[in-house]
Design a protein around this motif. Structure first.
Motif, PDB file in Angstrom:
ATOM      1  N   TYR A  88       9.261  -7.427   7.877  1.00  0.00           N
ATOM      2  CA  TYR A  88      10.581  -7.695   8.433  1.00  0.00           C
ATOM      3  C   TYR A  88      10.906  -6.658   9.502  1.00  0.00           C
ATOM      4  O   TYR A  88      10.655  -5.471   9.333  1.00  0.00           O
ATOM      5  N   ALA A  89      11.500  -7.121  10.595  1.00  0.00           N
ATOM      6  CA  ALA A  89      11.813  -6.223  11.705  1.00  0.00           C
ATOM      7  C   ALA A  89      12.997  -5.315  11.407  1.00  0.00           C
ATOM      8  O   ALA A  89      13.171  -4.285  12.054  1.00  0.00           O
ATOM      9  N   GLY A  90      13.839  -5.688  10.462  1.00  0.00           N
ATOM     10  CA  GLY A  90      14.973  -4.842  10.102  1.00  0.00           C
ATOM     11  C   GLY A  90      16.233  -5.081  10.903  1.00  0.00           C
ATOM     12  O   GLY A  90      17.175  -4.294  10.820  1.00  0.00           O
ATOM     13  N   SER A  91      16.281  -6.155  11.671  1.00  0.00           N
ATOM     14  CA  SER A  91      17.459  -6.413  12.498  1.00  0.00           C
ATOM     15  C   SER A  91      18.613  -7.001  11.701  1.00  0.00           C
ATOM     16  O   SER A  91      19.727  -7.088  12.204  1.00  0.00           O
ATOM     17  N   LEU A  92      18.380  -7.398  10.457  1.00  0.00           N
ATOM     18  CA  LEU A  92      19.429  -7.926   9.596  1.00  0.00           C
ATOM     19  C   LEU A  92      19.573  -7.031   8.369  1.00  0.00           C
ATOM     20  O   LEU A  92      18.585  -6.569   7.801  1.00  0.00           O
ATOM     21  N   ALA A  93      20.800  -6.813   7.939  1.00  0.00           N
ATOM     22  CA  ALA A  93      21.039  -5.993   6.747  1.00  0.00           C
ATOM     23  C   ALA A  93      20.339  -6.584   5.529  1.00  0.00           C
ATOM     24  O   ALA A  93      19.865  -5.855   4.650  1.00  0.00           O
ATOM     25  N   MET A  94      20.252  -7.914   5.474  1.00  0.00           N
ATOM     26  CA  MET A  94      19.634  -8.567   4.328  1.00  0.00           C
ATOM     27  C   MET A  94      18.128  -8.303   4.239  1.00  0.00           C
ATOM     28  O   MET A  94      17.495  -8.680   3.258  1.00  0.00           O
ATOM     29  N   ASP A  95      17.553  -7.651   5.252  1.00  0.00           N
ATOM     30  CA  ASP A  95      16.139  -7.280   5.196  1.00  0.00           C
ATOM     31  C   ASP A  95      15.886  -6.142   4.208  1.00  0.00           C
ATOM     32  O   ASP A  95      14.731  -5.792   3.954  1.00  0.00           O
ATOM     33  N   LEU A 116      16.853  -1.886  22.491  1.00  0.00           N
ATOM     34  CA  LEU A 116      17.365  -1.155  21.336  1.00  0.00           C
ATOM     35  C   LEU A 116      18.105   0.127  21.710  1.00  0.00           C
ATOM     36  O   LEU A 116      19.188   0.389  21.168  1.00  0.00           O
ATOM     37  N   PRO A 117      17.596   0.978  22.605  1.00  0.00           N
ATOM     38  CA  PRO A 117      18.377   2.173  22.973  1.00  0.00           C
ATOM     39  C   PRO A 117      19.732   1.847  23.589  1.00  0.00           C
ATOM     40  O   PRO A 117      20.706   2.570  23.353  1.00  0.00           O
ATOM     41  N   THR A 118      19.815   0.772  24.376  1.00  0.00           N
ATOM     42  CA  THR A 118      21.118   0.377  24.919  1.00  0.00           C
ATOM     43  C   THR A 118      22.068   0.000  23.792  1.00  0.00           C
ATOM     44  O   THR A 118      23.246   0.376  23.790  1.00  0.00           O
ATOM     45  N   ILE A 130      18.285  -2.114  13.261  1.00  0.00           N
ATOM     46  CA  ILE A 130      19.727  -2.046  13.517  1.00  0.00           C
ATOM     47  C   ILE A 130      20.525  -2.667  12.373  1.00  0.00           C
ATOM     48  O   ILE A 130      21.704  -2.345  12.182  1.00  0.00           O
ATOM     49  N   GLY A 131      19.897  -3.539  11.587  1.00  0.00           N
ATOM     50  CA  GLY A 131      20.579  -4.081  10.415  1.00  0.00           C
ATOM     51  C   GLY A 131      20.917  -2.980   9.428  1.00  0.00           C
ATOM     52  O   GLY A 131      22.007  -2.944   8.858  1.00  0.00           O
ATOM     53  N   ALA A 132      19.969  -2.054   9.237  1.00  0.00           N
ATOM     54  CA  ALA A 132      20.207  -0.914   8.355  1.00  0.00           C
ATOM     55  C   ALA A 132      21.192   0.058   8.980  1.00  0.00           C
ATOM     56  O   ALA A 132      22.122   0.536   8.316  1.00  0.00           O
ATOM     57  N   ALA A 133      21.001   0.372  10.250  1.00  0.00           N
ATOM     58  CA  ALA A 133      21.870   1.343  10.917  1.00  0.00           C
ATOM     59  C   ALA A 133      23.319   0.860  10.936  1.00  0.00           C
ATOM     60  O   ALA A 133      24.249   1.624  10.633  1.00  0.00           O
ATOM     61  N   ASP A 134      23.530  -0.405  11.268  1.00  0.00           N
ATOM     62  CA  ASP A 134      24.889  -0.945  11.319  1.00  0.00           C
ATOM     63  C   ASP A 134      25.543  -0.963   9.940  1.00  0.00           C
ATOM     64  O   ASP A 134      26.730  -0.642   9.794  1.00  0.00           O
ATOM     65  N   ALA A 135      24.776  -1.337   8.919  1.00  0.00           N
ATOM     66  CA  ALA A 135      25.338  -1.389   7.570  1.00  0.00           C
ATOM     67  C   ALA A 135      25.746   0.005   7.097  1.00  0.00           C
ATOM     68  O   ALA A 135      26.818   0.180   6.495  1.00  0.00           O
ATOM     69  N   LEU A 136      24.923   1.006   7.362  1.00  0.00           N
ATOM     70  CA  LEU A 136      25.274   2.375   6.990  1.00  0.00           C
ATOM     71  C   LEU A 136      26.496   2.853   7.765  1.00  0.00           C
ATOM     72  O   LEU A 136      27.406   3.467   7.207  1.00  0.00           O
ATOM     73  N   TYR A 177      32.995  -5.233  21.869  1.00  0.00           N
ATOM     74  CA  TYR A 177      32.344  -5.594  20.613  1.00  0.00           C
ATOM     75  C   TYR A 177      30.984  -6.200  20.957  1.00  0.00           C
ATOM     76  O   TYR A 177      30.803  -6.797  22.015  1.00  0.00           O
ATOM     77  N   VAL A 178      30.030  -6.045  20.032  1.00  0.00           N
ATOM     78  CA  VAL A 178      28.724  -6.656  20.224  1.00  0.00           C
ATOM     79  C   VAL A 178      28.485  -7.665  19.117  1.00  0.00           C
ATOM     80  O   VAL A 178      28.900  -7.458  17.971  1.00  0.00           O
ATOM     81  N   ASN A 179      27.839  -8.771  19.466  1.00  0.00           N
ATOM     82  CA  ASN A 179      27.470  -9.762  18.471  1.00  0.00           C
ATOM     83  C   ASN A 179      26.134  -9.347  17.866  1.00  0.00           C
ATOM     84  O   ASN A 179      25.090  -9.496  18.487  1.00  0.00           O
ATOM     85  N   ALA A 180      26.193  -8.782  16.660  1.00  0.00           N
ATOM     86  CA  ALA A 180      24.974  -8.288  16.022  1.00  0.00           C
ATOM     87  C   ALA A 180      24.083  -9.420  15.568  1.00  0.00           C
ATOM     88  O   ALA A 180      22.860  -9.334  15.639  1.00  0.00           O
TER      89      ALA A 180
END
Length: 522
Positions: free
Chosen positions: A337-344, A433-435, A382-388, A189-192
């Motif tokens: 916003y960098a987009g690393s959080l879904a709330m962005d 990010l690619p990792t 990654i906030g958007a990618a993870d939420a999707l 698991y990763v801590n997002a």
């Protein structure tokens, strides 16, 4: 050319700077280890500084590099007999590597910056842990913002507090700027984001495992359907540059689709590949946001079905479903916003975006079930990618249809930062990010647009091309990077293009072709 939005990255780096109003709690003058009153009033300057690591107690005082004498009396810190800031209940004074620190009964450390106290870790613990540090092999991990991670009876803690509901954890890993964990069953698991409970621990694979995609598509180039170049000329240009993959976008309108079909025919004969960008989105034909997810899905499904039907006979097997949909006025809350959080992202319009992406993927698959469909993201989305991927909304609610793609595609411009060390909140902290994407989504990674800014000189652009290709090439077999696609072949000027009307722009073109000719795609 596609509209460019420059990332403004102005968010401050994480990390606290707090005036020390209390160091361990309580009120001034209560209990606390203290040196004698005479020591507290000391004003004499010693000839040399104390040794690094000196503490009060057990020493009576500390002399810093300027000759100032630091003492501790009745839980307060003094320098040359005068109080240093508003401190109380201090139990330890420390001199380490030329700096003064103190700690209270709660164990929190503060450092003196010349005028006030700022929160920090015990400086004797060291700075950010080395990449690859693990628990329990190490007693703790320090992340890039000074968070101290520990493993306590199989549960993960940061700064002494549990991080979500974890149990049975056998390994905690610091890798690529992220915290990863593995349970006794072997699942990683990763801590997002330790601040957001709903997104804290997400299933993934071991990020340390190197993954290499199939060779042959690594060097790519962006273009447009309305170029004056003939398909045969495009084939010659691509081969001269050492490129094997060409990204071109269109809608289902015949005026756009038919030129792409002609390109596909020529590329199929030449053994070159196309990544076709399906230009579906969140807006209807009137320029308004679709009324709902169903309408967005149906409209984008129909367009993608038409495009795939026309291109399937000519060897097109890769599609990118939408262009920068997370970076539209309707979808991102703030372009800085960098987009690393879904709330962005915009919660109200999120279903429409999800419906558009789902529609394009399903429309392609209805014609070509084995085709590879990608969804592109920008900056650190990654906030958007993870939420999707998880079927979540930006507000943290779940249970929605999960989006699955076959290729993760990303745009990375100079203003966004180094994709292998990109800021999670504008300027920092950074992560690979690619990792992250390799471990999270388990599909090949394509950088489908990359370049520097439009105002840069040719010499700068040439240097940027060489350095970026060097990074990408080195990581291609470890980070699952299938292709990197320069933006753009011809922009009609020297802002982005690598040639104008068939004539190469000397320095950038030479930098690109020199690299491809000396670094084989194998």
């Amino acid at each position: 050319m596609l509209k460019r939005r420059q990332f403004l990255g102005g968010m401050a780096a994480l990390g606290g700077s707090y005036i020390l109003s209390a160091c361990g709690g309580g009120s001034e003058g209560t209990s606390g280890s203290a040196s004698g009153g005479a020591d507290a009033q000391a004003t004499a300057h010693a000839a040399s500084a104390s040794a690094s690591g000196t503490t009060v107690p057990s020493a009576a005082s500390i002399t810093d590099s300027t000759g100032a004498v630091w003492t501790l009396a009745n839980g307060s810190v003094y320098v040359n007999g005068a109080k240093a800031g508003n401190t109380y209940n201090v139990t330890l004074l420390l001199y380490c590597n030329g700096a003064i620190y103190c700690a209270g009964t709660g164990g929190q450390y503060y450092g003196w910056n010349g005028s006030t106290w700022t929160m920090c870790n015990d400086p004797r613990m060291g700075g950010t842990s080395a990449d690859g540090t693990t628990l329990p092999a190490s007693p703790y991990i320090i992340d890039k913002v000074g968070g101290v991670w520990t493993l306590v009876n199989g549960s993960i803690h940061m700064n002494g507090a549990p991080v979500g509901n974890t149990y049975g954890v056998s390994l905690v890993l610091w890798y690529g700027g992220k915290i990863w964990a593995c349970g006794t069953g072997g699942q990683f698991y990763v801590n997002a984001d330790p601040r957001n409970f709903a997104a804290q621990w997400l299933a993934c694979s071991d990020p340390r495992i190197a993954v290499a995609p199939a060779a042959g598509n690594f060097y790519g180039m962006n273009g447009h359907y309305d170029y004056t170049y003939t398909p045969a000329q495009l084939v010659s240009i691509m081969k001269a540059m050492g490129c094997t993959t060409y990204r071109v976008g269109c809608t289902s309108d015949p005026s756009q689709l038919n030129p792409v079909v002609n390109i596909a025919k020529a590329f199929q004969s030449a053994g070159l590949s196309l990544l076709v960008l399906i230009e579906g989105g969140v807006y209807d034909s009137s320029g308004h946001v679709f009324a709902n997810e169903v309408q967005a899905y149906q409209t984008c499904y129909a367009g993608a079905h038409t495009i795939a039907t026309a291109l399937a006979p000519y060897g097109v097997t890769m599609y990118e479903c939408g262009n920068e949909l997370t970076r539209q006025n309707a979808t991102v809350m703030n372009f800085s916003y960098a987009g690393s959080l879904a709330m962005d992202f915009n919660n109200a319009n999120w279903p429409v975006m999800r419906g558009s992406m789902r529609g394009m993927i399903d429309g392609v698959k209805s014609v070509q079930p084995s085709a590879k469909c990608g969804v592109n993201f920008c900056v650190a989305d990654i906030g958007a990618a993870d939420a999707l991927w998880e079927g979540m909304q930006p507000d943290g609610t779940g249970g929605h249809q999960k989006l699955r793609w076959d290729i993760t595609t990303w745009h990375n411009y100079d203003a966004y930062g180094d994709i292998f060390s990109i800021g999670t909140d504008g300027q920092g902290p950074t992560f690979d990010l690619p990792t992250y994407c390799k471990a999270r989504y388990g599909v090949p990674f394509i950088i489908s647009e990359w370049n520097t800014g439009p105002s840069q000189a040719e010499t700068y652009r040439a240097s940027y091309i060489a350095s970026q290709l060097g990074q990408f090439y080195q990581a291609r077999k470890t980070h699952n990077i299938q292709s990197v696609m320069y933006y753009v072949l011809d922009s009609g000027n020297d802002t982005y293009g690598i040639m104008v009307n068939g004539t190469p722009i000397s320095a950038p073109y030479s930098a690109f072709t020199s690299f491809t000719s000396s670094h084989p795609d194998n």
